[in-house]
Design a protein around this motif. Structure first.
Motif, mmCIF file in Angstrom:
data_model
loop_
_atom_site.group_PDB
_atom_site.id
_atom_site.type_symbol
_atom_site.label_atom_id
_atom_site.label_comp_id
_atom_site.label_asym_id
_atom_site.label_seq_id
_atom_site.Cartn_x
_atom_site.Cartn_y
_atom_site.Cartn_z
ATOM 1 N N THR A 33 0.821 -1.224 0.000
ATOM 2 C CA THR A 33 0.000 0.000 0.000
ATOM 3 C C THR A 33 0.849 1.267 0.000
ATOM 4 O O THR A 33 0.346 2.351 -0.286
ATOM 5 N N GLN A 34 2.131 1.131 0.317
ATOM 6 C CA GLN A 34 3.020 2.299 0.342
ATOM 7 C C GLN A 34 3.890 2.403 -0.907
ATOM 8 O O GLN A 34 4.576 3.400 -1.109
ATOM 9 N N ALA A 35 3.875 1.353 -1.735
ATOM 10 C CA ALA A 35 4.616 1.411 -2.994
ATOM 11 C C ALA A 35 3.921 2.410 -3.930
ATOM 12 O O ALA A 35 2.695 2.492 -3.969
ATOM 13 N N VAL A 36 4.715 3.166 -4.653
ATOM 14 C CA VAL A 36 4.182 4.237 -5.499
ATOM 15 C C VAL A 36 4.127 3.775 -6.955
ATOM 16 O O VAL A 36 5.158 3.429 -7.547
ATOM 17 N N TYR A 37 2.932 3.758 -7.529
ATOM 18 C CA TYR A 37 2.792 3.416 -8.943
ATOM 19 C C TYR A 37 3.452 4.496 -9.786
ATOM 20 O O TYR A 37 3.183 5.687 -9.638
ATOM 21 N N ASP A 38 4.360 4.082 -10.672
ATOM 22 C CA ASP A 38 5.084 5.023 -11.514
ATOM 23 C C ASP A 38 4.802 4.688 -12.979
ATOM 24 O O ASP A 38 5.369 3.733 -13.531
ATOM 25 N N PRO A 39 3.911 5.444 -13.629
ATOM 26 C CA PRO A 39 3.548 5.148 -15.028
ATOM 27 C C PRO A 39 4.712 5.297 -15.996
ATOM 28 O O PRO A 39 4.628 4.819 -17.132
ATOM 29 N N SER A 40 5.799 5.954 -15.566
ATOM 30 C CA SER A 40 6.944 6.121 -16.461
ATOM 31 C C SER A 40 7.819 4.866 -16.520
ATOM 32 O O SER A 40 8.691 4.749 -17.388
ATOM 33 N N LEU A 41 7.600 3.918 -15.609
ATOM 34 C CA LEU A 41 8.374 2.676 -15.633
ATOM 35 C C LEU A 41 7.993 1.855 -16.868
ATOM 36 O O LEU A 41 6.822 1.650 -17.144
ATOM 37 N N LYS A 42 8.997 1.384 -17.584
ATOM 38 C CA LYS A 42 8.749 0.612 -18.806
ATOM 39 C C LYS A 42 8.497 -0.855 -18.452
ATOM 40 O O LYS A 42 8.883 -1.319 -17.376
ATOM 41 N N PRO A 43 7.881 -1.604 -19.350
ATOM 42 C CA PRO A 43 7.775 -3.051 -19.140
ATOM 43 C C PRO A 43 9.164 -3.673 -19.071
ATOM 44 O O PRO A 43 10.091 -3.221 -19.762
ATOM 45 N N LEU A 44 9.312 -4.677 -18.255
ATOM 46 C CA LEU A 44 10.584 -5.390 -18.144
ATOM 47 C C LEU A 44 10.709 -6.367 -19.314
ATOM 48 O O LEU A 44 9.788 -7.133 -19.599
ATOM 49 N N ILE A 45 11.852 -6.322 -20.008
ATOM 50 C CA ILE A 45 12.098 -7.215 -21.135
ATOM 51 C C ILE A 45 13.221 -8.175 -20.757
ATOM 52 O O ILE A 45 14.335 -7.748 -20.436
ATOM 53 N N ILE A 46 12.921 -9.463 -20.767
ATOM 54 C CA ILE A 46 13.909 -10.483 -20.411
ATOM 55 C C ILE A 46 14.184 -11.335 -21.638
ATOM 56 O O ILE A 46 13.289 -11.980 -22.162
ATOM 57 N N SER A 47 15.428 -11.296 -22.110
ATOM 58 C CA SER A 47 15.806 -12.009 -23.331
ATOM 59 C C SER A 47 16.820 -13.098 -22.983
ATOM 60 O O SER A 47 18.028 -12.851 -22.958
ATOM 61 N N TYR A 48 16.306 -14.284 -22.711
ATOM 62 C CA TYR A 48 17.165 -15.398 -22.330
ATOM 63 C C TYR A 48 17.237 -16.477 -23.415
ATOM 64 O O TYR A 48 17.675 -17.594 -23.162
ATOM 65 N N GLU A 49 16.828 -16.150 -24.636
ATOM 66 C CA GLU A 49 16.735 -17.176 -25.678
ATOM 67 C C GLU A 49 18.079 -17.836 -25.960
ATOM 68 O O GLU A 49 18.157 -19.028 -26.254
ATOM 69 N N SER A 50 19.166 -17.072 -25.870
ATOM 70 C CA SER A 50 20.484 -17.611 -26.221
ATOM 71 C C SER A 50 21.297 -18.024 -25.000
ATOM 72 O O SER A 50 22.526 -18.070 -25.044
ATOM 73 N N CYS A 51 20.614 -18.318 -23.893
ATOM 74 C CA CYS A 51 21.305 -18.647 -22.649
ATOM 75 C C CYS A 51 22.186 -19.878 -22.773
ATOM 76 O O CYS A 51 21.777 -20.879 -23.338
ATOM 77 N N THR A 52 23.392 -19.770 -22.217
ATOM 78 C CA THR A 52 24.289 -20.918 -22.157
ATOM 79 C C THR A 52 24.798 -21.069 -20.732
ATOM 80 O O THR A 52 25.704 -20.360 -20.311
ATOM 81 N N SER A 53 24.188 -21.997 -19.996
ATOM 82 C CA SER A 53 24.657 -22.240 -18.625
ATOM 83 C C SER A 53 25.953 -23.043 -18.687
ATOM 84 O O SER A 53 26.175 -23.826 -19.611
ATOM 85 N N LEU A 54 26.810 -22.839 -17.687
ATOM 86 C CA LEU A 54 28.110 -23.507 -17.665
ATOM 87 C C LEU A 54 28.204 -24.561 -16.568
ATOM 88 O O LEU A 54 28.530 -25.713 -16.816
ATOM 89 N N ASP A 55 27.943 -24.142 -15.321
ATOM 90 C CA ASP A 55 28.101 -25.074 -14.217
ATOM 91 C C ASP A 55 27.205 -24.689 -13.056
ATOM 92 O O ASP A 55 26.654 -23.583 -13.001
ATOM 93 N N ILE A 56 27.074 -25.625 -12.140
ATOM 94 C CA ILE A 56 26.332 -25.427 -10.901
ATOM 95 C C ILE A 56 27.325 -25.626 -9.770
ATOM 96 O O ILE A 56 28.204 -26.492 -9.852
ATOM 97 N N SER A 57 27.245 -24.798 -8.719
ATOM 98 C CA SER A 57 28.244 -24.899 -7.657
ATOM 99 C C SER A 57 27.643 -24.566 -6.300
ATOM 100 O O SER A 57 26.602 -23.913 -6.200
ATOM 101 N N ASN A 58 28.303 -25.030 -5.262
ATOM 102 C CA ASN A 58 27.995 -24.696 -3.871
ATOM 103 C C ASN A 58 29.106 -23.769 -3.409
ATOM 104 O O ASN A 58 30.253 -24.189 -3.247
ATOM 105 N N ASN A 59 28.787 -22.478 -3.219
ATOM 106 C CA ASN A 59 29.821 -21.517 -2.836
ATOM 107 C C ASN A 59 29.884 -21.281 -1.334
ATOM 108 O O ASN A 59 30.494 -20.318 -0.867
#
Length: 257
Positions: A33-59
């Motif tokens: 209820t305290q977050a402010v709607y901002d009409p100037s914010l653009k839609p988020l564009i996520i482009s992961y089509e060419s993703c290449t994962s390498l490894d998984i690790s426990n850090n």
């Protein structure tokens, strides 16, 4: 750059990292209820089509999947960002029980887990380490996980390979597109890394819609250890930092409440 769990518990980090008491620390409690709607914010564009994962690790503080980091094909743009940010890695935070585990909370409610997709400003900075210390260096997409069936079996089935701290295994051809909700409405604010060195370099984009994970899949995260093979076993749970004070910051929303 080594972004680690740090010395001691999060409540003690200020002793080694004075910035822990800074003005732009993360995570935060998002009061809808305290977050402010901002009409100037653009839609988020996520482009992961060419993703290449390498490894998984426990850090030693989470499980992390790293990605090939050589071009601008795997990026996010739009939203509150001035330009594209390139995907570097993603990791999770989770709790011992379903009632807690996420770092961000919404109206003081915690989710069982939170996914962080970490991106960096490769157009402006030469290395991820350089970007991580710069005010506009990083952009992290936070996604809540709620307990229901989710088809991320490929990921959770690989966790046994990285049970111990310091272990790493090949993990190729995984596209994180499957980890995104259908609705990309978000809250955004200026914040920090949630693990040491706690740099205040993150544009946070926290998606409103959670994704789903089964209790059985969540249990596989809890089989991981904070410790190396041969050391006393310490279960990797509650690897989240509690919400930090807003200190006058405004949380903006891309949608009307």
């Amino acid at each position: 750059i080594n972004i680690g769990w740090g010395k001691g518990r999060p409540s003690e980090w200020y002793k080694s990292y004075p910035i822990a008491h800074g003005h732009c620390q993360s995570p935060v409690d998002i009061v809808s209820t305290q977050a402010v709607y901002d009409p100037s914010l653009k839609p988020l564009i996520i482009s992961y089509e060419s993703c290449t994962s390498l490894d998984i690790s426990n850090n030693g503080h989470s499980v992390m999947v790293d990605f090939e980091d050589i071009d601008d094909k795997t990026v996010i743009s739009g939203g509150p960002l001035e330009g594209p940010y390139r995907l570097k890695q993603f990791h999770f935070h989770w709790g011992m029980k379903q009632s807690q585990g996420s770092e961000h909370t919404v109206d003081s409610k915690s989710f069982p887990s939170e996914l962080h997709l970490v991106h960096w400003n490769a157009r402006k900075y030469a290395t991820f380490g350089e970007a991580a210390a710069a005010p506009d260096g990083l952009a992290v997409v936070g996604i809540f996980l709620e307990v229901r069936v989710l088809k991320i079996m490929v990921l959770t089935d690989a966790l046994y390979m990285v049970k111990f701290k310091g272990t790493k295994a090949q993990f190729r051809s995984f596209n994180p597109q499957c980890l995104l909700p259908l609705n990309l409405n978000y809250w955004t604010y200026r914040g920090s890394l949630t693990t040491p060195p706690l740099y205040e370099s993150v544009t946070w984009i926290v998606l409103k819609e959670p994704i789903r994970i089964s209790e059985k899949q969540l249990e596989k995260f809890r089989t991981l250890l904070f410790t190396s093979e041969g050391d006393e076993k310490i279960q990797m749970v509650n690897n989240f930092r509690p919400p930090q004070p807003l200190k006058g910051r405004i949380i903006r929303a891309s949608f009307k409440a």
